[in-house]
Write a protein that holds these residues in place. Structure first.
Motif, short mmCIF file in Angstrom:
data_model
loop_
_atom_site.label_atom_id
_atom_site.label_comp_id
_atom_site.label_asym_id
_atom_site.label_seq_id
_atom_site.Cartn_x
_atom_site.Cartn_y
_atom_site.Cartn_z
N ALA A 156 33.99 46.00 27.62
CA ALA A 156 34.00 47.39 28.07
C ALA A 156 34.24 47.48 29.57
O ALA A 156 34.97 48.36 30.04
N VAL A 157 33.66 46.56 30.34
CA VAL A 157 33.88 46.55 31.79
C VAL A 157 35.34 46.23 32.11
O VAL A 157 35.97 46.90 32.94
N VAL A 158 35.90 45.23 31.44
CA VAL A 158 37.31 44.87 31.67
C VAL A 158 38.22 46.03 31.26
O VAL A 158 39.17 46.37 31.97
N TRP A 159 37.93 46.66 30.15
CA TRP A 159 38.72 47.79 29.69
C TRP A 159 38.64 48.96 30.67
O TRP A 159 39.64 49.60 30.99
N THR A 160 37.45 49.22 31.18
CA THR A 160 37.26 50.29 32.15
C THR A 160 38.01 50.00 33.44
O THR A 160 38.64 50.88 34.04
N LEU A 161 37.96 48.74 33.89
CA LEU A 161 38.72 48.37 35.08
C LEU A 161 40.22 48.57 34.85
O LEU A 161 40.95 49.00 35.76
N GLY A 162 40.69 48.26 33.66
CA GLY A 162 42.10 48.46 33.35
C GLY A 162 42.47 49.93 33.33
O GLY A 162 43.56 50.32 33.77
N LEU A 163 41.58 50.78 32.82
CA LEU A 163 41.86 52.22 32.79
C LEU A 163 41.87 52.85 34.17
O LEU A 163 42.67 53.73 34.48
N THR A 164 40.96 52.39 35.03
CA THR A 164 40.87 52.98 36.36
C THR A 164 41.97 52.48 37.28
O THR A 164 42.24 53.09 38.30
N GLY A 165 42.59 51.37 36.92
CA GLY A 165 43.67 50.83 37.74
C GLY A 165 43.18 50.08 38.97
O GLY A 165 43.96 49.81 39.87
N LEU A 166 41.91 49.73 39.03
CA LEU A 166 41.38 49.03 40.19
C LEU A 166 42.00 47.64 40.38
O LEU A 166 42.26 47.26 41.51
#
Length: 168
Positions: A156-166
């Protein structure tokens, strides 16, 4: 005195090695071997990228050393904590690699290509995933539940990082 027919099966059973005798390749030991193989791939990538500087190659060396330590610990220790810690660290290494690939990191070795195009990195990733699968399978009950939940949080953390574009 002649041996009874009841004593014979017990003698035969004592001669046949069981899964706990150390002679069989269990899920835990297979995961340990796969983890060591992935670290060998990371060491080769480290050696290829060494000419580009330590900033590029040091993460591969760190991943290889951590995986070798985990492989040794899991092979030698029958405890659930060893396998659970290996699952968590492998999950983090896989997550960091996913973030690096997503961000477009370059393998600055002799070919200077994106990290996702390097075949050794891809092979090491698949070996890590296979080791992760074997080690989760080796856990039972509460340990497996903890491992799956931790992997879901990492995902979930990796997916969230991917969504935010960080990362990119």
């Amino acid at each position: 005195m002649t041996p009874s027919t009841e004593a014979r099966p017990a003698e035969v059973a004592a001669e046949v090695p069981g899964p706990r005798s150390g002679r069989y390749l269990t899920d835990r030991r297979l995961g340990s071997l796969l983890c060591a193989a992935a670290s060998a791939g990371d060491l080769v990538v480290f050696q290829q990228n060494l000419a580009s500087g330590l900033a590029v190659s040091l993460p591969f060396l760190a991943a290889a050393v951590v995986q070798l330590v985990l492989a040794r610990r899991v092979w030698a220790s029958p405890r659930t904590a060893a396998a659970l810690s290996a699952v968590l660290v492998l999950g983090l290494v896989i997550g960091l690699q996913a973030v690096a690939v997503r961000s477009g990191a370059m393998s600055l070795g002799p070919r200077e290509e994106p990290l996702r195009a390097d075949p050794l990195v891809t092979v090491a990733l698949f070996l890590r995933l296979a080791a992760l699968f074997c080690l989760v399978r080796a856990l039972s009950g509460r340990g497996r539940s903890w491992a799956v939940n931790a992997l879901l949080v990492i995902g979930a953390v990796v997916w969230t990082l991917g969504l935010t574009g960080l990362p990119g």
